[in-house]
Write a protein that holds these residues in place. Structure first.
Motif, short mmCIF file in Angstrom:
data_model
loop_
_atom_site.label_atom_id
_atom_site.label_comp_id
_atom_site.label_asym_id
_atom_site.label_seq_id
_atom_site.Cartn_x
_atom_site.Cartn_y
_atom_site.Cartn_z
N SER A 373 22.20 -46.51 -14.06
CA SER A 373 22.58 -47.35 -15.18
C SER A 373 21.89 -46.90 -16.46
CB SER A 373 22.23 -48.81 -14.88
OG SER A 373 22.52 -49.63 -15.99
N ASN A 378 26.19 -47.19 -17.06
CA ASN A 378 27.02 -48.01 -16.16
C ASN A 378 26.80 -47.53 -14.73
OD1 ASN A 378 28.89 -45.72 -15.68
ND2 ASN A 378 29.51 -46.13 -17.80
N ASP A 380 29.53 -46.68 -12.74
CA ASP A 380 30.88 -46.25 -12.35
C ASP A 380 30.83 -45.19 -11.26
OD1 ASP A 380 31.76 -47.98 -14.23
OD2 ASP A 380 32.29 -46.46 -15.72
#
Length: 476
Positions: A373, A378, A380
């Motif tokens: 992160s 993120n 993803d």
């Protein structure tokens, strides 16, 4: 710039205050004995003397203060009763200063001529490579001319034939010397530019040779791979030995190093305190230099990637293996399946393979959610990997290539006979040259030191009687 002084009779008293400096042995006279004609002669003499002093750069004597003309005439100007002797004294002082200025002009011409010879000699050297006939001829003509000038200056000095206008001569000599210096520096600049172009050509040539060597190495590797060194014939293996394992281990170490460098660079770009992160990984480690903290990250990656290396199924859940007598052939076939494939291509074509499962398990353990992160903003990539897909990013591609080499090394470890077993040493163990190799130069350790292991960076392996040393970071 030449400064000319125009004196009036009212200035005579002030000028006479400098008489002790120019003529310290003159006897004092009263101002009443100075006739207008003697005053005029003295004024002309002072004009000439001060004019010469302005040209030669001689400044006023420190300590002489301005006083009123009448005070200086009444107190100090009692040097001589003969105005004729005063005029002769000033004339001799003027002649002495004039001779000095003329000699300075001769020396200035001498240095200017020598500078011209140096500039011409530099031009001569530059014109020789590459060969320039006109340049050589011109430089040679200039050198001969300046040598003639030097010979003439020598004769002028011996015969005391000085230039009647030394001020102009010194100015012209200075201009000539500066031009010669500029010419010399210009030639030096051309020489340096030529050398730089030559070095650039050499760099390009060496780069082309390196690329050619790399191509040859790749061709040799392909030929070796296709020559049957790793071939499966019936139920027995041929050509698989310890040297092949060592070669694959070298590629594995390089791939881990590449991934660690990328990971650390990403951490720095995201504002991480790399030193604090290294301390978090290995809190008790003491480093010789700050840049050695990278070994903490290498230790972490090797530890996670080689965890469960000693198990046949690499601790993968629900992974079945063939019966024992077919295991070596099974692992060698798995090795042959992956050795010429890129990890990215293999994963896209086989997303449910055992190797794909291995990549998912290792990535989710190695890259913490907080780290991902922070690095990418993120989760993803983590989400795609958890769902059975693989992201098309440089970071994951580098990780997958590292995982491929670890997978190949594990497959080869159980293909050779005897099998390779992995080992590492605990912190605080004494250094042993039989089982260990230091990752830093021995110069850091004093002769009387008793080094101990601070980190096991790269694990070691034992294949029969062959020991592949583990690589450790030592401290005292």
């Amino acid at each position: 710039m030449v400064t000319r002084l125009h004196l009036q009779d009212s200035d005579l008293g002030y000028l006479l205050s400098f008489l002790p400096f120019f003529c310290p042995k003159m006897e004092s006279v009263k101002s009443s004995n100075l006739t207008p004609s003697s005053k005029s002669r003295l004024a002309r003499a002072f004009t000439k003397v001060l004019h010469v002093r302005a040209l030669t750069g001689i400044g006023p004597v420190h300590g002489i203060q301005k006083v009123k003309p009448q005070e200086r005439i009444s107190d100090d100007c009692t040097a001589s009763r003969s105005t004729g002797s005063q005029s002769e004294s000033f004339d001799s002082g003027e002649e002495e200063f004039q001779n000095r200025v003329q000699l300075q002009a001769l020396v200035a011409k001498l240095f200017a001529s020598i500078s011209s010879v140096k500039a011409a000699y530099a031009q001569l050297q530059y014109a020789q490579s590459p060969y320039d006939a006109e340049g050589i001829q011109g430089a040679d003509h200039c050198i001969v001319s300046e040598l003639k000038v030097l010979s003439e200056l020598k004769q002028c000095y011996l015969k005391k034939q000085f230039d009647p206008s030394p001020e102009t001569t010194m100015l012209l000599a200075e201009i000539q010397e500066l031009k010669s210096l500029v010419g010399t520096y210009h030639i030096m600049g051309k020489i340096l530019e030529a050398q730089a172009r030559l070095k650039g050509s050499e760099i390009v040539s060496l780069g082309e040779k390196i690329e050619e060597i790399k191509k040859q190495n790749r061709l040799l590797e392909k030929r070796l791979d296709r020559s049957g060194l790793f071939s499966v014939t019936g139920d027995h293996l041929s050509g698989v030995n310890t040297s092949h394992f060592i070669k694959v281990l070298g590629h594995t170490i390089k791939s881990v190093g590449s991934f660690v460098r990328m990971m650390v660079d990403e951490m720095k770009s995201s504002g991480w305190d790399v030193h604090a992160a290294a301390t978090e990984i290995e809190p008790d480690a003491v480093y010789w230099h700050d840049n050695h903290r990278r070994f903490a990250f290498e230790t972490y990656v090797f530890r996670e990637m080689f965890d469960s290396f000693h198990k046949l199924n690499f601790a993968l859940p629900n992974e079945s293996l063939p019966e024992e007598r077919k295991q070596k052939q099974f692992f060698l076939a798995r090795f042959m399946e992956m050795k010429l494939r890129k990890a990215k291509d293999f994963l896209s074509q086989n997303p449910k393979s055992t190797f794909a499962k291995f990549c998912r398990v290792k990535y989710l353990r190695l890259i913490h959610p907080k780290m991902e992160s922070s690095l990418f903003g993120n989760l993803d990539q983590r989400g795609l990997i958890s769902s059975g897909q693989f992201p098309d990013t440089t970071f994951f591609s580098t990780f997958a290539e590292m995982a491929r080499w670890v997978w190949l090394l594990h497959s080869l470890a159980y293909s050779i006979k005897p099998e390779a077993s992995i080992f590492q040493v605990r912190k605080g163990c004494r250094f042993s040259e039989v089982y260990m190799e230091s990752v830093i130069d021995e110069v850091y350790l004093s002769p009387n030191a008793d080094p101990v292991v601070a980190l096991t960076v790269i694990p070691g392996f034992i294949i029969g009687k062959t020991i592949i040393q583990c690589r450790v970071y030592l401290s005292q």
